[in-house]
Structures are given as C-alpha cells and as structure tokens.
Design a protein around this motif. Structure first.
Motif, mmCIF file in Angstrom:
data_model
loop_
_atom_site.group_PDB
_atom_site.id
_atom_site.type_symbol
_atom_site.label_atom_id
_atom_site.label_comp_id
_atom_site.label_asym_id
_atom_site.label_seq_id
_atom_site.Cartn_x
_atom_site.Cartn_y
_atom_site.Cartn_z
ATOM 1 N N TYR A 39 68.107 7.888 26.100
ATOM 2 C CA TYR A 39 66.383 8.299 26.067
ATOM 3 C C TYR A 39 66.473 9.854 26.346
ATOM 4 O O TYR A 39 67.167 10.350 27.191
ATOM 5 C CB TYR A 39 65.969 7.526 27.214
ATOM 6 C CG TYR A 39 64.620 7.805 27.471
ATOM 7 C CD1 TYR A 39 63.693 7.104 26.840
ATOM 8 C CD2 TYR A 39 64.285 8.774 28.546
ATOM 9 C CE1 TYR A 39 62.408 7.467 27.235
ATOM 10 C CE2 TYR A 39 62.754 9.048 28.872
ATOM 11 C CZ TYR A 39 61.932 8.412 28.157
ATOM 12 O OH TYR A 39 60.694 9.038 28.343
ATOM 13 N N MET A 40 65.812 10.640 25.534
ATOM 14 C CA MET A 40 65.695 12.095 25.901
ATOM 15 C C MET A 40 64.762 12.566 26.640
ATOM 16 O O MET A 40 63.530 12.357 26.344
ATOM 17 C CB MET A 40 65.375 12.451 24.100
ATOM 18 C CG MET A 40 65.670 14.079 24.287
ATOM 19 S SD MET A 40 67.216 14.636 24.193
ATOM 20 C CE MET A 40 67.645 14.427 22.424
ATOM 21 N N GLY A 41 65.371 12.986 27.801
ATOM 22 C CA GLY A 41 64.467 13.424 28.868
ATOM 23 C C GLY A 41 64.210 14.626 28.422
ATOM 24 O O GLY A 41 64.739 15.526 27.856
ATOM 25 N N LEU A 42 62.958 15.316 29.036
ATOM 26 C CA LEU A 42 62.435 16.741 28.711
ATOM 27 C C LEU A 42 63.250 17.716 29.281
ATOM 28 O O LEU A 42 63.842 18.578 29.186
ATOM 29 C CB LEU A 42 60.942 16.680 28.741
ATOM 30 C CG LEU A 42 59.977 15.948 27.759
ATOM 31 C CD1 LEU A 42 58.679 16.375 28.027
ATOM 32 C CD2 LEU A 42 60.390 16.456 26.255
ATOM 33 N N LYS A 43 63.102 17.644 30.692
ATOM 34 C CA LYS A 43 63.826 18.640 31.634
ATOM 35 C C LYS A 43 64.743 18.044 32.429
ATOM 36 O O LYS A 43 65.778 18.582 32.953
ATOM 37 C CB LYS A 43 62.702 19.358 32.685
ATOM 38 C CG LYS A 43 61.755 20.191 32.157
ATOM 39 C CD LYS A 43 60.680 20.795 33.058
ATOM 40 C CE LYS A 43 59.922 21.679 32.209
ATOM 41 N NZ LYS A 43 58.783 22.271 33.236
ATOM 42 N N THR A 44 64.789 16.721 32.274
ATOM 43 C CA THR A 44 65.984 15.914 33.218
ATOM 44 C C THR A 44 67.131 15.887 32.340
ATOM 45 O O THR A 44 68.310 15.269 32.995
ATOM 46 C CB THR A 44 65.096 14.594 33.414
ATOM 47 O OG1 THR A 44 64.826 14.046 32.476
ATOM 48 C CG2 THR A 44 64.076 14.781 34.519
ATOM 49 N N GLY A 45 67.173 16.192 31.035
ATOM 50 C CA GLY A 45 68.600 16.023 30.275
ATOM 51 C C GLY A 45 68.533 14.497 29.729
ATOM 52 O O GLY A 45 67.673 13.859 29.676
#
Ligand code: ZN
Length: 65
Positions: A39-45
């Motif tokens: 799952y692609m997090g935005l700022k969380t990597g």
C-alpha cells in the motif's frame, strides 16, 4: 542521492512482487489473511494493506515457504 536510493528501493520491492522465487508470503497481523498487498503511503513510505480486514500499516508478518 537520496531520491535515487528511494527509486532503487521502490524498484526492488516491485521486482520482489513479480519474482515467483521470492518464496515469501505476507500475512496480515490482525486477521492472519495472506491477502496482503503493498500500500503506497504518501509521506509515510511503504505500508501494507490487508484485503480481508482493510488493515493498513507498516507491520506485517512475513512467512517463508
Ligand atoms: Zn487482515
């Protein structure tokens, strides 16, 4: 270059998904399902998402078989 490193890591992870000889399986820590995808997090990597219980997090169990 940090950005280059991140690109390399991203490529490695995507390649891992394609490799049949990876022989690793991701297991949801909440419900135990193996229907876990990246799952692609935005700022969380990078994180993982469980398709069974909708858990999203960086912690996931990894089993070898
Ligand atoms: Zn789950």
């Amino acid at each position: 270059m940090i950005e280059d490193d991140l690109d390399a890591i991203e490529k490695d992870m995507l390649e891992d998904l394609k490799k049949p000889k990876g022989r690793r399986i991701l297991v949801c820590p909440v419900c135990g399902s193996t229907e876990v995808t990246y799952y692609m997090g935005l700022k969380t990597g990078y994180q993982y998402q469980c398709n069974s219980c909708n858990y999203v997090g960086a912690v996931v169990l990894e089993m070898e078989y």
